[in-house]
Scaffold this motif. Sequence first.
Motif, mmCIF file in Angstrom:
data_model
loop_
_atom_site.group_PDB
_atom_site.id
_atom_site.type_symbol
_atom_site.label_atom_id
_atom_site.label_comp_id
_atom_site.label_asym_id
_atom_site.label_seq_id
_atom_site.Cartn_x
_atom_site.Cartn_y
_atom_site.Cartn_z
ATOM 1 N N PHE A 4 0.864 -1.174 0.000
ATOM 2 C CA PHE A 4 0.000 0.000 0.000
ATOM 3 C C PHE A 4 0.903 1.228 0.000
ATOM 4 C CE2 PHE A 4 -4.323 1.597 1.396
ATOM 5 C CZ PHE A 4 -4.026 2.941 1.276
ATOM 6 N N GLU A 69 -12.852 1.853 -2.423
ATOM 7 C CA GLU A 69 -11.824 1.162 -1.640
ATOM 8 C C GLU A 69 -11.501 1.894 -0.345
ATOM 9 O OE1 GLU A 69 -8.689 -0.956 -4.337
ATOM 10 O OE2 GLU A 69 -9.162 0.958 -5.308
ATOM 11 N N VAL A 91 -12.590 -6.110 3.854
ATOM 12 C CA VAL A 91 -11.620 -6.467 2.810
ATOM 13 C C VAL A 91 -12.297 -7.204 1.664
ATOM 14 C CG1 VAL A 91 -9.576 -7.872 2.325
ATOM 15 C CG2 VAL A 91 -9.666 -6.485 4.404
ATOM 16 N N ARG A 96 -9.710 -1.007 1.175
ATOM 17 C CA ARG A 96 -8.290 -1.107 1.518
ATOM 18 C C ARG A 96 -7.891 -0.093 2.581
ATOM 19 N NH1 ARG A 96 -4.231 -0.875 -3.024
ATOM 20 N NH2 ARG A 96 -2.977 -1.860 -1.378
ATOM 21 N N LEU A 116 -5.404 -3.855 5.468
ATOM 22 C CA LEU A 116 -6.344 -2.740 5.519
ATOM 23 C C LEU A 116 -5.748 -1.619 6.368
ATOM 24 C CD1 LEU A 116 -9.354 -1.821 4.884
ATOM 25 C CD2 LEU A 116 -9.918 -2.729 7.143
#
Length: 212
Positions: A4, A69, A91, A96, A116
């Motif tokens: 991420f 998201e 999820v 996210r 997450l």
Amino acid sequence: MQPFTVLESLGCALPAANVDTDQLIPARFMKEPRSVGYGQFLLYDVRHDEQGAPDPEFILHRAGANDAEVLVSRRNFGAGSSREAAVYALVDYGFRCVIAPSFGDIFASNSVNNGLLPAVVEEDDAERLLTALGDHPAEINVDLVEQRIRVAEVDVPFTVSPVWRTKLLNGWDDIDMTRQHEETITRFAKDYARKFSWASPQPPETNIISKG
């Protein structure tokens, strides 16, 4: 896990405080295997009436919500029981990142372990983001590198534990984090075995009895 770094997506506003894990996934759905997809159970009792009919005005039933998201909410998100299934529901739905002024401790830890991001913002900033998103999914930018969130003209900072940030940036789990210290751990183990050899278990001696 998927790293991420910067997330460009749609965000949904959920202007409610104390959204607990039983709201995120009612207990009766936890008997189902994860393979069925827990996303369908996310906030089920909040977004459906008593007969199970969906509320068309609820944000997750708005056009574009299936592609969102990022979820923005108010304080104490993920409070309540420690059920990790609450994170699974988010999820599996496709989220996210969840943004809120505070999170339940266990929920936040479970979130990071499932990729997450629990992004903590000031309460005033949460309200600004909720207002900017409005009643429909809207474009949002979550930058974990710079730790900033942008929606239209609103640009606010967020915080996250440095350890969690490292895990998410690299897509690492706890084992991956430990492996970063593999050389140090190996060196320590060798030194310890040498200094305290008496503490290491030894194979039993083999007694051979000869028959005359």
